[in-house]
Write a protein that holds these residues in place. Structure first.
Motif, PDB file in Angstrom:
ATOM      1  N   ALA A  15      14.499 -12.041  -3.111  1.00 55.39           N
ATOM      2  CA  ALA A  15      14.462 -13.376  -2.510  1.00 55.39           C
ATOM      3  C   ALA A  15      13.274 -14.204  -2.977  1.00 55.39           C
ATOM      4  CB  ALA A  15      14.442 -13.247  -0.984  1.00 55.39           C
ATOM      5  N   HIS A  16      12.120 -13.572  -3.165  1.00 54.82           N
ATOM      6  CA  HIS A  16      10.892 -14.327  -3.416  1.00 54.82           C
ATOM      7  C   HIS A  16      10.164 -13.918  -4.700  1.00 54.82           C
ATOM      8  CE1 HIS A  16      11.394 -15.814   0.642  1.00 54.82           C
ATOM      9  NE2 HIS A  16      11.426 -14.578   1.102  1.00 54.82           N
ATOM     10  N   GLY A  17      10.625 -12.887  -5.399  1.00 56.81           N
ATOM     11  CA  GLY A  17       9.947 -12.429  -6.600  1.00 56.81           C
ATOM     12  C   GLY A  17       8.853 -11.427  -6.281  1.00 56.81           C
ATOM     13  N   ALA A  18       8.388 -10.727  -7.311  1.00 54.63           N
ATOM     14  CA  ALA A  18       7.357  -9.704  -7.120  1.00 54.63           C
ATOM     15  C   ALA A  18       6.032 -10.298  -6.656  1.00 54.63           C
ATOM     16  CB  ALA A  18       7.155  -8.918  -8.415  1.00 54.63           C
ATOM     17  N   GLY A  19       5.828 -11.601  -6.896  1.00 55.26           N
ATOM     18  CA  GLY A  19       4.589 -12.238  -6.462  1.00 55.26           C
ATOM     19  C   GLY A  19       4.428 -12.282  -4.962  1.00 55.26           C
ATOM     20  N   ALA A  20       5.525 -12.035  -4.234  1.00 58.06           N
ATOM     21  CA  ALA A  20       5.446 -12.038  -2.778  1.00 58.06           C
ATOM     22  C   ALA A  20       4.868 -10.744  -2.231  1.00 58.06           C
ATOM     23  CB  ALA A  20       6.841 -12.262  -2.182  1.00 58.06           C
ATOM     24  N   LEU A  21       4.680  -9.738  -3.090  1.00 63.43           N
ATOM     25  CA  LEU A  21       4.177  -8.441  -2.650  1.00 63.43           C
ATOM     26  C   LEU A  21       2.678  -8.315  -2.903  1.00 63.43           C
ATOM     27  CD1 LEU A  21       6.938  -6.019  -4.006  1.00 63.43           C
ATOM     28  CD2 LEU A  21       6.830  -7.151  -1.781  1.00 63.43           C
ATOM     29  N   ALA A  22       2.016  -7.582  -2.031  1.00 64.98           N
ATOM     30  CA  ALA A  22       0.611  -7.233  -2.258  1.00 64.98           C
ATOM     31  C   ALA A  22       0.537  -6.179  -3.359  1.00 64.98           C
ATOM     32  CB  ALA A  22      -0.007  -6.695  -0.963  1.00 64.98           C
ATOM     33  N   ASP A  23      -0.671  -5.991  -3.919  1.00 63.12           N
ATOM     34  CA  ASP A  23      -0.827  -5.024  -5.010  1.00 63.12           C
ATOM     35  C   ASP A  23      -0.379  -3.626  -4.598  1.00 63.12           C
ATOM     36  OD1 ASP A  23      -1.739  -6.956  -6.675  1.00 63.12           O
ATOM     37  OD2 ASP A  23      -3.832  -6.326  -6.679  1.00 63.12           O
ATOM     38  N   TYR A  24      -0.755  -3.197  -3.396  1.00 65.39           N
ATOM     39  CA  TYR A  24      -0.384  -1.845  -2.982  1.00 65.39           C
ATOM     40  C   TYR A  24       1.120  -1.722  -2.806  1.00 65.39           C
ATOM     41  CZ  TYR A  24       0.471  -3.087   1.928  1.00 65.39           C
ATOM     42  OH  TYR A  24       0.980  -3.614   3.082  1.00 65.39           O
ATOM     43  N   GLU A  25       1.788  -2.835  -2.465  1.00 67.29           N
ATOM     44  CA  GLU A  25       3.240  -2.804  -2.323  1.00 67.29           C
ATOM     45  C   GLU A  25       3.931  -2.707  -3.679  1.00 67.29           C
ATOM     46  OE1 GLU A  25       4.231  -5.270   1.716  1.00 67.29           O
ATOM     47  OE2 GLU A  25       3.482  -6.436   0.017  1.00 67.29           O
ATOM     48  N   LEU A  26       3.377  -3.364  -4.698  1.00 63.77           N
ATOM     49  CA  LEU A  26       3.918  -3.219  -6.044  1.00 63.77           C
ATOM     50  C   LEU A  26       3.815  -1.773  -6.511  1.00 63.77           C
ATOM     51  CD1 LEU A  26       2.463  -6.414  -7.761  1.00 63.77           C
ATOM     52  CD2 LEU A  26       4.858  -5.977  -7.231  1.00 63.77           C
ATOM     53  N   LEU A  27       2.645  -1.171  -6.271  1.00 66.64           N
ATOM     54  CA  LEU A  27       2.463   0.224  -6.651  1.00 66.64           C
ATOM     55  C   LEU A  27       3.380   1.127  -5.833  1.00 66.64           C
ATOM     56  CD1 LEU A  27       1.011   2.319  -8.326  1.00 66.64           C
ATOM     57  CD2 LEU A  27      -0.874   2.263  -6.677  1.00 66.64           C
ATOM     58  N   GLU A  28       3.539   0.796  -4.581  1.00 68.30           N
ATOM     59  CA  GLU A  28       4.443   1.540  -3.706  1.00 68.30           C
ATOM     60  C   GLU A  28       5.866   1.536  -4.271  1.00 68.30           C
ATOM     61  OE1 GLU A  28       5.934   1.280   0.975  1.00 68.30           O
ATOM     62  OE2 GLU A  28       4.383  -0.078   0.225  1.00 68.30           O
ATOM     63  N   MET A  29       6.327   0.388  -4.757  1.00 67.01           N
ATOM     64  CA  MET A  29       7.671   0.301  -5.314  1.00 67.01           C
ATOM     65  C   MET A  29       7.787   1.079  -6.623  1.00 67.01           C
ATOM     66  SD  MET A  29       9.190  -3.493  -4.504  1.00 67.01           S
ATOM     67  CE  MET A  29      10.834  -2.921  -4.953  1.00 67.01           C
ATOM     68  N   LEU A  30       6.722   1.087  -7.425  1.00 67.10           N
ATOM     69  CA  LEU A  30       6.750   1.880  -8.650  1.00 67.10           C
ATOM     70  C   LEU A  30       6.907   3.359  -8.335  1.00 67.10           C
ATOM     71  CD1 LEU A  30       3.946   0.198 -10.801  1.00 67.10           C
ATOM     72  CD2 LEU A  30       6.403   0.139 -11.229  1.00 67.10           C
ATOM     73  N   LEU A  31       6.381   3.768  -7.195  1.00 70.22           N
ATOM     74  CA  LEU A  31       6.441   5.180  -6.809  1.00 70.22           C
ATOM     75  C   LEU A  31       7.780   5.557  -6.181  1.00 70.22           C
ATOM     76  CD1 LEU A  31       2.856   5.494  -5.286  1.00 70.22           C
ATOM     77  CD2 LEU A  31       3.663   6.545  -7.406  1.00 70.22           C
ATOM     78  N   PHE A  32       8.596   4.565  -5.835  1.00 70.33           N
ATOM     79  CA  PHE A  32       9.897   4.860  -5.216  1.00 70.33           C
ATOM     80  C   PHE A  32      10.703   5.850  -6.050  1.00 70.33           C
ATOM     81  CE2 PHE A  32      10.589   0.672  -2.638  1.00 70.33           C
ATOM     82  CZ  PHE A  32       9.591   1.080  -1.763  1.00 70.33           C
ATOM     83  N   TYR A  33      10.689   5.642  -7.376  1.00 67.97           N
ATOM     84  CA  TYR A  33      11.583   6.406  -8.244  1.00 67.97           C
ATOM     85  C   TYR A  33      11.064   7.819  -8.517  1.00 67.97           C
ATOM     86  CZ  TYR A  33      13.236   1.687  -8.681  1.00 67.97           C
ATOM     87  OH  TYR A  33      13.704   0.423  -8.372  1.00 67.97           O
ATOM     88  N   ALA A  34       9.781   8.032  -8.304  1.00 59.76           N
ATOM     89  CA  ALA A  34       9.216   9.365  -8.495  1.00 59.76           C
ATOM     90  C   ALA A  34       9.156  10.149  -7.188  1.00 59.76           C
ATOM     91  CB  ALA A  34       7.808   9.264  -9.094  1.00 59.76           C
ATOM     92  N   VAL A  35       9.143   9.432  -6.068  1.00 55.68           N
ATOM     93  CA  VAL A  35       9.074  10.070  -4.744  1.00 55.68           C
ATOM     94  C   VAL A  35      10.264   9.543  -3.946  1.00 55.68           C
ATOM     95  CG1 VAL A  35       7.623  10.538  -2.747  1.00 55.68           C
ATOM     96  CG2 VAL A  35       6.557  10.003  -4.954  1.00 55.68           C
ATOM     97  N   PRO A  36      11.439  10.144  -4.089  1.00 54.22           N
ATOM     98  CA  PRO A  36      12.662   9.537  -3.557  1.00 54.22           C
ATOM     99  C   PRO A  36      12.790   9.538  -2.041  1.00 54.22           C
ATOM    100  CG  PRO A  36      13.131  11.671  -4.547  1.00 54.22           C
ATOM    101  CD  PRO A  36      11.712  11.352  -4.877  1.00 54.22           C
ATOM    102  N   ARG A  37      12.233  10.513  -1.337  1.00 56.92           N
ATOM    103  CA  ARG A  37      12.506  10.610   0.101  1.00 56.92           C
ATOM    104  C   ARG A  37      11.221  10.764   0.911  1.00 56.92           C
ATOM    105  NH1 ARG A  37      16.577  13.093  -2.460  1.00 56.92           N
ATOM    106  NH2 ARG A  37      15.408  15.031  -2.601  1.00 56.92           N
ATOM    107  N   ARG A  38      10.211   9.995   0.557  1.00 50.17           N
ATOM    108  CA  ARG A  38       8.958  10.062   1.311  1.00 50.17           C
ATOM    109  C   ARG A  38       8.312   8.691   1.290  1.00 50.17           C
ATOM    110  NH1 ARG A  38       3.830  11.794  -0.451  1.00 50.17           N
ATOM    111  NH2 ARG A  38       4.743  12.656  -2.349  1.00 50.17           N
ATOM    112  N   ASP A  39       7.575   8.351   2.338  1.00 53.58           N
ATOM    113  CA  ASP A  39       6.869   7.073   2.403  1.00 53.58           C
ATOM    114  C   ASP A  39       5.785   7.056   1.335  1.00 53.58           C
ATOM    115  OD1 ASP A  39       5.698   4.705   3.073  1.00 53.58           O
ATOM    116  OD2 ASP A  39       4.943   5.341   5.026  1.00 53.58           O
ATOM    117  N   THR A  40       5.856   6.093   0.428  1.00 58.55           N
ATOM    118  CA  THR A  40       4.893   6.037  -0.680  1.00 58.55           C
ATOM    119  C   THR A  40       3.712   5.114  -0.402  1.00 58.55           C
ATOM    120  OG1 THR A  40       6.212   4.301  -1.730  1.00 58.55           O
ATOM    121  CG2 THR A  40       6.641   6.571  -2.408  1.00 58.55           C
TER     122      THR A  40
END
Length: 255
Positions: free
Chosen positions: A39-64
């Protein structure tokens, strides 16, 4: 006093069995974050949230989120994480696959900036100039000096390293090194028909950017004096560290 109306997803439950949030698990959280990006682009996320999303694919079922915040705390910033080695990231708790991916992102960003299908990169304002320095020059070895030669529309013609010449004893050597550096920059400007130049010193971790900027005053003064004689404009001299930067133009009231 009128009661404040709360957003629908934050209202307390009023009936037994009701829940405050529709989903509290990582799946729902990840879906909401993806929706924010769409809806708003990656600029709407804080730095830690961008890193959190990068970790989604390596940590599939845990809060990153805790891992993302921990990595930024350990390495000082989001860019500090991306500039680290895979072994350092893995030692800090990141899965090996994610560590290998993250350390390649600065190189990917540099390619995106440089590969413009033959189009020249515009560097005519602060945002575009700093973005270029933080992407295309992010992967360049530090410390070193770069010269960015621009055309009449402030588009990049040449980005080259400026190798500092070695001369004789101290004070005389410094003056001669400045003279040779200025001569080399202006010669290259004439060769590529450049109308303007921005010089950039890429400082390494721990160097004081303001002290480096002050020490470059003779070079800046010589450039400002010599460049106009050849119809070349010195737009600025920047000192850029891993986290902070300083501008000679901003520091000089008479520019």
């Amino acid at each position: 006093m009128a009661k404040t109306k709360m957003p629908p997803d934050r209202r307390p439950s009023t009936q037994e069995g009701d829940t405050v949030f529709a989903s509290t698990g990582p799946v729902g959280h990840r879906k909401r974050m993806r929706q924010r990006v769409l809806a708003h682009g990656a600029g709407a996320l804080a730095d830690y949230e961008l890193l959190e999303m990068l970790l989604f694919y390596a940590v599939p079922r845990r809060d990153t989120k805790p891992l993302a915040k921990s990595l930024i705390n350990q390495f000082g910033s989001f860019s500090g994480v991306l500039e680290s080695t895979p072994d350092a990231l893995h030692g800090a708790g990141m899965p090996r696959g994610a560590a290998a991916l993250c350390t390649q992102l600065p190189h990917v960003a540099a390619c995106l900036v440089q590969d413009r299908s033959g189009e020249r990169t515009y560097l005519g304002d602060w945002d575009s100039l700093l973005q270029y320095c933080n992407t295309a020059l992010k992967v360049v070895e530090r410390p070193q000096m770069r010269m960015l030669l621009l055309d009449s529309r402030n588009s990049l013609l040449v980005d080259e390293q400026l190798v500092r010449p070695t001369c004789g004893p101290e004070a005389e050597a410094e003056a001669e090194a400045v003279r040779q550096s200025v001569a080399h920059i202006l010669q290259r400007a004439l060769e590529v028909q450049s109308c303007a130049v921005v010089t950039v010193y890429l400082a390494e971790q721990g160097q004081d950017v303001r002290a480096l900027l002050q020490s470059s005053a003779p070079f800046v003064a010589a450039m400002r004096q010599s460049a106009p004689l050849l119809a070349v404009s010195l737009h600025d001299h920047l000192v850029i560290g891993p986290e902070v930067w300083a501008s000679a133009r901003q520091m000089a009231p008479d520019w």
